[in-house]
Design a protein around this motif. Structure first.
Motif, PDB file in Angstrom:
ATOM      1  N   GLU A  99      44.664  43.256  37.690  1.00 35.76           N
ATOM      2  CA  GLU A  99      43.761  44.420  37.724  1.00 35.76           C
ATOM      3  C   GLU A  99      44.393  45.642  37.062  1.00 35.76           C
ATOM      4  OE1 GLU A  99      42.355  44.744  41.754  1.00 35.76           O
ATOM      5  OE2 GLU A  99      41.023  43.028  41.505  1.00 35.76           O
TER       6      GLU A  99
ATOM      7  N   LYS B 246      41.395  50.546  44.825  1.00 40.70           N
ATOM      8  CA  LYS B 246      40.904  49.176  45.051  1.00 40.70           C
ATOM      9  C   LYS B 246      42.010  48.319  45.692  1.00 40.70           C
ATOM     10  CE  LYS B 246      38.504  45.580  42.479  1.00 40.70           C
ATOM     11  NZ  LYS B 246      38.320  45.014  41.168  1.00 40.70           N
TER      12      LYS B 246
ATOM     13  N   LYS C 292      42.602  49.038  49.443  1.00 38.28           N
ATOM     14  CA  LYS C 292      41.548  48.483  50.296  1.00 38.28           C
ATOM     15  C   LYS C 292      41.786  46.979  50.496  1.00 38.28           C
ATOM     16  CE  LYS C 292      36.597  48.792  50.748  1.00 38.28           C
ATOM     17  NZ  LYS C 292      35.624  48.012  50.061  1.00 38.28           N
ATOM     18  N   ARG C 293      42.041  46.303  49.381  1.00 36.55           N
ATOM     19  CA  ARG C 293      42.239  44.844  49.429  1.00 36.55           C
ATOM     20  C   ARG C 293      43.487  44.497  50.245  1.00 36.55           C
ATOM     21  NH1 ARG C 293      44.876  42.435  45.237  1.00 36.55           N
ATOM     22  NH2 ARG C 293      44.230  44.022  43.777  1.00 36.55           N
TER      23      ARG C 293
END
Ligand SMILES: Cc1cc2nc3c(=O)[nH]c(=O)nc-3n(C[C@H](O)[C@H](O)[C@H](O)COP(=O)(O)OP(=O)(O)OC[C@H]3O[C@@H](n4cnc5c(N)ncnc54)[C@H](O)[C@@H]3O)c2cc1C
Length: 399
Positions: A338, A363, A366-367
């Motif tokens: 990513e 992101k 959060k993951r």
């Protein structure tokens, strides 16, 4: 990739799974004539023979580790390197009674050794892109919004972008405001490598099978994985209140016979475990060649994040250290994928690199929060639940 923008000079600290995956993907997507990426790792360069040294097995998952392998263009080479450890899972209790076994080979979670994964990722990179034997001592603000890296030999260099992929004790992390330090999880482990299990211990060879085998009782777990040259890697994981117990008590430097006596004869260790499991531990002790690998497990606080800091970011264990749950390496490789996409797309569009990295971090936080919670839950089941084998059985049956 066509871009009119000036490429940022990027330092990746750490040539583990996260750093090498990122380097591979950036090398593939950025113009090759002037690759602006350099990886720094404190270890010596691995040689081809490293592939045959047992190194522990990592199961890669479809939406993360395997996805990154695919994006690196390595799927077929990967398939040729996964023969050492099958996807088989066996879960037992301390008597050796089996509660769950699955011998399916469906390619959902293929296992690759750490050394083979390194070898695979390195095959995509020009050797001069990596500087081995190069320890990073510190990362500090440099001139004109750059970051300055100081190396073990006291040399310094400045970079537009620094990516910390340097694992649990990341030097890049030290440079970021509000990034917490790892703390001791309350669990420590011993590692043994038994070479040629298949020929030297045929009965133990059939006990552990050709994949992963685990046995649990309160505060103790035995986990084995097959490895190169018919070997098995055996981890004994335990609840241990002090992170320095193994060294303070001298357990990590006991001669094999004394170590065996302690592990098999004391209630705090593996006394009362089934005969075959004790034989496996005994074979592990006999295999100790030098000083045993005895390590505390550290973690970051769950849901940890940091103050976004232009020009520097973190991936893999440096960003979200968790206790082993089968997700660490997968999460690290997905971070790399990513981040590589964020960097590449920022060069193709009008958006700034920094905005793209900030969105990537949000992101990732959060993951990783969810995965850290799962890892913590798994550690609690492994070491604190009287019915750990039954719990794992239910977990695997649910899929
Ligand atoms: C016992 C155990 C079993 C595990 N089993 C699994 C599993 O089955 N599946 C799974 O998904 N995960 C597993 N994990 C977790 C997994 O190993 C990590 O999540 C993964 O290795 C993280 O990759 P990384 O590249 O972020 O960090 P690392 O693998 O730690 O790599 C960091 C790299 O940075 C280099 N480095 C460090 N400091 C410096 C410095 N100052 N200067 C230069 N270089 C530096 C190191 O040499 C290293 O090459 C396990 C972990 C443990 C402890």
């Amino acid at each position: 990739m066509a871009t009119s923008k000036v490429l940022p000079k990027i330092a990746i600290i750490g040539g583990g799974p996260a750093g090498l995956t990122l380097a591979s993907l950036l090398h593939k997507s950025l113009p090759s004539s002037s690759s602006p990426v350099t990886v720094f790792d404190l270890r010596p360069a691995p040689s081809a023979s490293t592939l045959h040294i047992p190194s522990g097995s990592l199961d890669l998952h479809r939406g993360s580790g395997l996805l990154a392998i695919g994006k690196c263009g390595l799927t077929s080479k990967f398939k040729a390197l996964i023969a050492d450890c099958s996807e088989q899972i066996i879960v037992a209790d301390k008597s050796g009674k089996i509660w769950y076994q699955n011998h399916a080979q469906n390619g959902e979670r293929p296992e690759i050794s750490r050394n083979a994964l390194t070898y695979l990722l390195l095959s995509t990179l020009p050797p001069d892109l990596i500087r081995w034997n190069t320890k990073v001592l510190s990362v500090t603000p440099g001139s004109e919004r750059k970051w300055k890296i100081t190396f073990g030999n006291k040399e310094q260099d400045e970079f537009d972008k620094v990516v910390g992929a340097d694992g649990a004790w990341s030097k890049a992390r030290d440079a970021i405001p509000r990034a917490s330090k790892p703390f001791y999880s309350g669990a420590s482990y011993l590692t043994f490598t038994i070479r040629n299990l298949s020929t030297n211990y045929p009965s133990l060879n059939s006990l552990v099978g050709n994949g992963s085998y685990s046995a649990f009782s309160e505060h103790k777990a035995l986990i084995s994985q097959r490895g190169a040259m018919g070997s098995v890697r055996l981890y004994l994981m335990m609840t241990i209140p002090s992170s320095s117990y193994f060294s303070d008590s001298g357990l990590d430097s006991l001669p094999p016979a004394e170590l065996k006596k302690k592990l098999l004869g004391e209630e705090d260790f593996f006394q009362g475990w089934g005969n075959e499991l004790q034989e496996l531990i005994s074979a592990g002790c006999d295999a100790v060649e030098d000083k045993m690998e005895a390590r505390p497990l550290y973690m970051h606080p769950m849901g940890d994040s940091w103050t976004h800091t232009p020009g520097i970011t973190l991936i893999g264990d440096a960003a979200h250290l968790m206790t082993p749950s089968g997700e660490g390496v997968n999460c690290a490789m997905l971070d790399a994928l990513e981040l590589s996409e964020a960097i590449t797309s920022s060069l193709e569009t009008e958006g700034g690199l920094d905005e793209a990295v900030k969105a990537f971090e949000e992101k990732m936080w959060k993951r990783s929060k969810e995965l850290m919670e799962d890892a913590d839950q798994m550690l609690k089941i492994m070491l604190e639940d009287k019915n750990a084998p039954q719990q794992f059985c239910q977990m695997f049956q649910k899929g």
